[in-house]
Design a protein around this motif. Structure first.
Motif, PDB file in Angstrom:
ATOM      1  N   SER A   1      12.239  -7.236  -8.869  1.00 30.07           N
ATOM      2  CA  SER A   1      12.364  -6.515  -7.597  1.00 30.07           C
ATOM      3  C   SER A   1      13.298  -5.332  -7.769  1.00 30.07           C
ATOM      4  O   SER A   1      14.171  -5.315  -8.646  1.00 30.07           O
ATOM      5  CB  SER A   1      12.894  -7.446  -6.501  1.00 30.07           C
ATOM      6  N   VAL A   2      13.105  -4.315  -6.904  1.00 30.25           N
ATOM      7  CA  VAL A   2      13.955  -3.129  -6.883  1.00 30.25           C
ATOM      8  C   VAL A   2      15.013  -3.322  -5.802  1.00 30.25           C
ATOM      9  O   VAL A   2      14.699  -3.696  -4.667  1.00 30.25           O
ATOM     10  CB  VAL A   2      13.131  -1.864  -6.601  1.00 30.25           C
TER      11      VAL A   2
ATOM     12  N   LEU B   1      10.216  11.073 -14.545  1.00 30.68           N
ATOM     13  CA  LEU B   1       9.609   9.951 -15.242  1.00 30.68           C
ATOM     14  C   LEU B   1       8.287   9.587 -14.574  1.00 30.68           C
ATOM     15  O   LEU B   1       8.162   9.641 -13.349  1.00 30.68           O
ATOM     16  CB  LEU B   1      10.538   8.740 -15.220  1.00 30.68           C
ATOM     17  N   THR B   2       7.310   9.239 -15.364  1.00 33.07           N
ATOM     18  CA  THR B   2       6.022   8.840 -14.811  1.00 33.07           C
ATOM     19  C   THR B   2       6.081   7.399 -14.311  1.00 33.07           C
ATOM     20  O   THR B   2       7.002   6.638 -14.651  1.00 33.07           O
ATOM     21  CB  THR B   2       4.917   8.965 -15.876  1.00 33.07           C
ATOM     22  N   ILE B   3       5.090   7.027 -13.509  1.00 29.76           N
ATOM     23  CA  ILE B   3       5.036   5.660 -12.987  1.00 29.76           C
ATOM     24  C   ILE B   3       4.980   4.637 -14.124  1.00 29.76           C
ATOM     25  O   ILE B   3       5.739   3.654 -14.112  1.00 29.76           O
ATOM     26  CB  ILE B   3       3.842   5.509 -12.028  1.00 29.76           C
TER      27      ILE B   3
ATOM     28  N   ILE C   1      12.133   5.627  -8.069  1.00 30.25           N
ATOM     29  CA  ILE C   1      11.970   4.369  -8.816  1.00 30.25           C
ATOM     30  C   ILE C   1      11.313   3.317  -7.941  1.00 30.25           C
ATOM     31  O   ILE C   1      10.402   2.596  -8.365  1.00 30.25           O
ATOM     32  CB  ILE C   1      13.343   3.889  -9.335  1.00 30.25           C
ATOM     33  N   ARG C   2      11.733   3.250  -6.686  1.00 30.89           N
ATOM     34  CA  ARG C   2      11.116   2.295  -5.765  1.00 30.89           C
ATOM     35  C   ARG C   2       9.643   2.626  -5.542  1.00 30.89           C
ATOM     36  O   ARG C   2       8.789   1.737  -5.502  1.00 30.89           O
ATOM     37  CB  ARG C   2      11.878   2.290  -4.432  1.00 30.89           C
ATOM     38  N   GLU C   3       9.337   3.902  -5.402  1.00 30.49           N
ATOM     39  CA  GLU C   3       7.948   4.309  -5.203  1.00 30.49           C
ATOM     40  C   GLU C   3       7.076   3.948  -6.412  1.00 30.49           C
ATOM     41  O   GLU C   3       5.914   3.571  -6.256  1.00 30.49           O
ATOM     42  CB  GLU C   3       7.874   5.814  -4.947  1.00 30.49           C
ATOM     43  N   ALA C   4       7.634   4.056  -7.599  1.00 26.75           N
ATOM     44  CA  ALA C   4       6.855   3.754  -8.805  1.00 26.75           C
ATOM     45  C   ALA C   4       6.406   2.301  -8.843  1.00 26.75           C
ATOM     46  O   ALA C   4       5.335   1.989  -9.379  1.00 26.75           O
ATOM     47  CB  ALA C   4       7.683   4.082 -10.048  1.00 26.75           C
ATOM     48  N   PHE C   5       7.214   1.409  -8.265  1.00 23.52           N
ATOM     49  CA  PHE C   5       6.848  -0.009  -8.276  1.00 23.52           C
ATOM     50  C   PHE C   5       5.926  -0.380  -7.117  1.00 23.52           C
ATOM     51  O   PHE C   5       5.460  -1.510  -7.051  1.00 23.52           O
ATOM     52  CB  PHE C   5       8.110  -0.877  -8.244  1.00 23.52           C
TER      53      PHE C   5
END
Length: 829
Positions: free
Chosen positions: A371-372, A475-477, A521-525
């Motif tokens: 989890s983030v 950074l990419t997803i 970072i949250r969006e990537a997950f």
């Protein structure tokens, strides 16, 4: 150092000045461009016109053209007024003609560069001047077509389309590279009759790369595709299959992973060879052994029972994807186990169906929750917990953060990054994994995202952007998921040692140092990365050699590569990897009498082209091969060995320069070792090179240990890099237009003429025929060669000095461009 090695070495020479760098005029700049919105000139008036001028910044021009293109592609944004777009195109026309003048000057007059001009069919200065005039007229026609008729697509106006996109993507350096190829193609137009074009097309037909490996196609392989998120056990199961085999191959993306697997097999008393670009260890007491290698070095001529190819999703990479494609299509194994992400499944299944091989997909679920967090660390190291890993993207930043953590917490901190010696990395990982010592924290590069065995409880991103060798980008997803997914362990080493199978898996947590980086970072997950639809491809050396043999003697290899890239026909399942570095290397080694086979070897050399010292070393090595000279390490004055004798300077700016010299020397020695395995009779100081490499690594470690951490400096650095990353993302958005504009560059009826520009050439080819042009002298016979091995991955972007990233970004294109034009003059001198 002189007493140790027995020779004195000179300081490195200055870089050869070039003309293709990023254009940064002094302010106030020369008045070049008109901004008066007048009606566009006719063809007659375009050759002589009087226009009002004002001070103009080409960066503004590039940004304006980018916005014009974005507006034309977006349905939501209003279109810019036509007179604004036309003004940008007029300014770009003048800018292009000016840089074409620089290009012609850098190529040299006919008397000073006769051999190369003759290879393009130019036999006198008069003819050259006439061709230059015709080409300028052709450029003006292409711009007239864009301005008056609004034809700017690849299908309608190929010349304008190529120049515009090269300028938007890579600034003046990219424009000059594209201009050079376009001009050379223009010169060769009369030498590409239909019969020759048909031969070019036949050799550049790369739609069936499966056929490059006939021995592998004769086998009936079974493909096992292990897919799932990080920490799901996919690589573990694949390696189990490898351990149970009699012979096998492991191919990974990093030297670290190759060393880790190598050590794993040795610990189990299984004979294993280690093969990387700079190191080769073969068991001396066994007739059969396993291979642990980087993916570029995968042995394709050895039959084995099982092959494991790790991180198969990197088959889509524009830089190294060809290596995964080569390994997957070419490895001779009864069972091939591919480990990677779910999004690669359709591509691999399609390729397996095409070559008639059975594909079995094994899907895995994550073994522990991830989890983030809702909050970042607020930039404070006091919020760290035992088992935390801070991920940074440069070696300098890694050591600065390590110093700051130890000062603020009073606890020890381990470090792991790509260029660490394997033994050092293993000891650092063991210190961090041991719960009974005071090494509570880890600072690592993004190499941990590739599956290193570390017991991390929480991953903390120092930033959500990185310097990738060209510029600052987000950074990419997949990158964020790969790195963040290393948090949490299904079972720790201590639990496995005790045989405890009842302990619950530890949950993984992900956060960032500052709030600004936490949201992406949250969006990537929460988002799914796009599916992988194509595999990277690069023409093998056999294809390059055959294609080269169809051109007149002395034709530059860089032009041959550009022509091959332009004509290549690909299957929808493949895309062409980036040619830029190979073309630049070809220009660097152009002055030396090398066979086509030798040139193909150098094209994949692991050299950082933005470093002038490494470029000079590459030239010296190429000259040594061409002249069959002494390859003794101490004979190369271009190798900056004197830096090993110098103490670390006291001033911070001098310390940065000193570190750059050490890193440059490390890369140069790596290049020497890489060549020593390919030219064993020339570069014979391999043992000494390993010793020097070890000394350099020690000096770098000592230097990094002395770095200090200043919180305000780190905070300002993050803010500055964040802005640069946002600018890069905006510039790259919608760069090449909609997919229907990406037409295949190989329409047979248009080959030999600029596709989409046929009307620009009517009546011009006949005009120059008979004007001092001689018949071609035939084609060179290609010399036999074996398929060259790929470039060894150099440790990734973690080896780039962070504090100089802004300076590097502004100089990268300048340094990249300095080689092709500046070296042309240097070779004449």
């Amino acid at each position: 150092m002189k007493s140790l090695l027995g020779a004195a070495c000179k300081n490195p020479k200055h870089a050869v000045p070039g003309l293709t760098g990023r254009w940064r005029p002094p302010w106030p700049t020369v008045a070049w461009f008109s901004t008066t919105p007048v009606s566009h000139r006719s063809k007659k008036s375009s050759k002589s016109r009087s226009r009002s001028v004002q001070l103009f910044d080409p960066r503004t021009l590039r940004t304006g053209m980018q916005r014009d293109q974005d507006d034309s592609l977006s349905k939501d944004l209003p279109r810019r007024p036509d007179h604004v777009v036309k003004r940008h195109y007029r300014n770009f026309h003048d800018f292009t003609l000016n840089h074409f003048g620089k290009l012609v000057k850098s190529l040299g007059a006919f008397p000073h560069n006769q051999e190369e001009w003759r290879s393009f069919g130019v036999n006198s200065q008069l003819q050259l001047d006439h061709e230059i005039s015709l080409f300028k007229s052709t450029l003006t026609k292409a711009f007239d077509l864009a301005i008056e008729a609004g034809k700017t697509s690849r299908a309608e106006n190929r010349t304008f389309w190529s120049l515009r996109n090269a300028f938007i993507r890579s600034d003046a350096a990219g424009l000059l590279r594209e201009l050079k190829y376009t001009f050379q193609t223009f010169l060769m137009r009369s030498r590409f009759p239909k019969a020759v074009n048909e031969l070019h097309m036949a050799i550049s037909d790369l739609r069936f790369p499966y056929e490059w490996y006939p021995a592998t196609r004769m086998m009936q392989r079974t493909i096992h595709l292990h897919v799932g998120p990080t920490n799901s056990g996919k690589t573990y199961n694949a390696l189990k299959a490898l351990e149970n085999a009699r012979t096998g191959v492991y191919a990974g993306p990093l030297r670290l992973l190759a060393h880790e697997t190598f050590s794993r097999f040795l610990a189990k008393r299984r004979p294993c060879a280690l093969i990387t670009g700079e190191e080769l260890r073969i068991p001396a007491d066994s007739d059969t052994w396993f291979h642990s290698c980087t993916v570029e070095m995968t042995p394709l001529n050895t039959r084995v029972d099982v092959a494991v190819i790790d991180e198969i999703q990197m088959i889509n990479s524009d830089d190294r994807g060809w290596a995964w494609t080569q390994a997957f299509l070419g490895v001779q194994a009864k069972e091939v186990h591919l480990c990677g992400e779910e999004r690669v499944v359709p591509l691999i299944q399609g390729l397996c169906a095409r070559i008639g091989e059975k594909c079995i997909v094994h899907r895995y679920e994550r073994l522990n929750p991830l989890s983030v967090m809702d909050e970042s660390l607020k930039g404070k190291f006091k919020n760290l917990r035992k088992g935390d890993a801070v991920v940074a993207f440069s070696r300098v930043n890694i050591h600065q953060i390590k110093k700051g953590i130890e000062e603020k917490t009073g606890r020890r901190c381990a470090v792991v990054y790509g260029s660490l010696p394997p033994e050092t990395r293993a000891s650092q990982a063991a210190l961090f994994n041991d719960p009974d010592n005071d090494y509570d924290f880890l600072v690592a590069s993004d190499a941990i995202g590739m599956g290193l065995n570390l017991e991390i409880k929480r991953v903390i991103f120092d930033a959500s952007y990185k310097f990738d060798g060209v510029g600052i980008r987000q950074l990419t997803i997949p990158e964020i998921r790969q790195i963040g997914g290393r948090a949490g362990r299904f079972r720790t080493a201590a639990q496995e040692a005790k045989g405890d199978t009842t302990a619950a898996p530890s949950a993984g947590l992900v956060t960032a140092m500052e709030d600004e980086d936490l949201e992406p970072i949250r969006e990537a997950f929460t988002k799914n990365p796009p599916p992988i639809t194509t595999a990277g491809l690069f023409p093998p050396s056999t294809v390059i050699e055959r294609f080269h043999s169809l051109f007149p003697p002395r034709t530059p290899t860089s032009f041959v590569l550009a022509r091959l890239r332009e004509l290549s026909r690909l299957s929808p399942r493949f895309h062409m990897c980036d040619f830029t570095d190979a073309m630049e290397i070809a220009e660097i080694i152009k002055p030396y009498e090398l066979s086509v086979a030798d040139r193909c070897v150098f094209l994949s050399a692991p050299v950082v082209l933005r470093d002038p010292r490494q470029v000079m070393a590459l030239e010296a090595f190429a000259k040594c091969v061409a002249q069959l000279g002494s390859g003794n390490l101490l004979d190369f004055a271009e190798i900056d060995l004197e830096v090993l004798d110098e103490p670390t300077p006291a001033h911070p700016s001098q310390q940065t320069q000193h570190l750059h010299r050490l890193e440059s020397l490390h890369h140069t020695i790596t290049l020497y070792l890489w060549l020593s395995y390919r030219y064993q009779g020339v570069f014979q100081s391999q043992a000494l090179a390993f010793k020097v490499k070890e000394m350099v690594e020690t000096k770098i470690s000592e230097h990094l240990e002395q770095l200090t951490f200043v919180p305000d400096v780190q905070r300002h650095r993050r803010q500055r890099m964040r802005r640069l990353a946002a600018m890069t993302e905006e510039k790259e958005r919608n760069l090449l237009g909609p997919e229907d504009e990406e037409l295949p560059p190989h329409h047979e009826e248009q080959v030999g003429v600029f596709e989409g520009d046929e009307e620009l050439f009517e009546g011009e080819v006949d005009e120059v025929e008979g004007e001092g042009m001689e018949e071609g002298e035939g084609v060179e016979e290609g010399e036999g060669m074996e398929e060259g091995e790929g470039v060894e991955e150099g440790g990734g972007a973690e080896e780039v000095e962070v504090e100089s990233e802004v300076e590097v970004e502004s100089e990268v294109e300048q340094r990249k461009g300095k080689k092709s034009e500046g070296l042309a003059e240097a070779s004449k001198e």
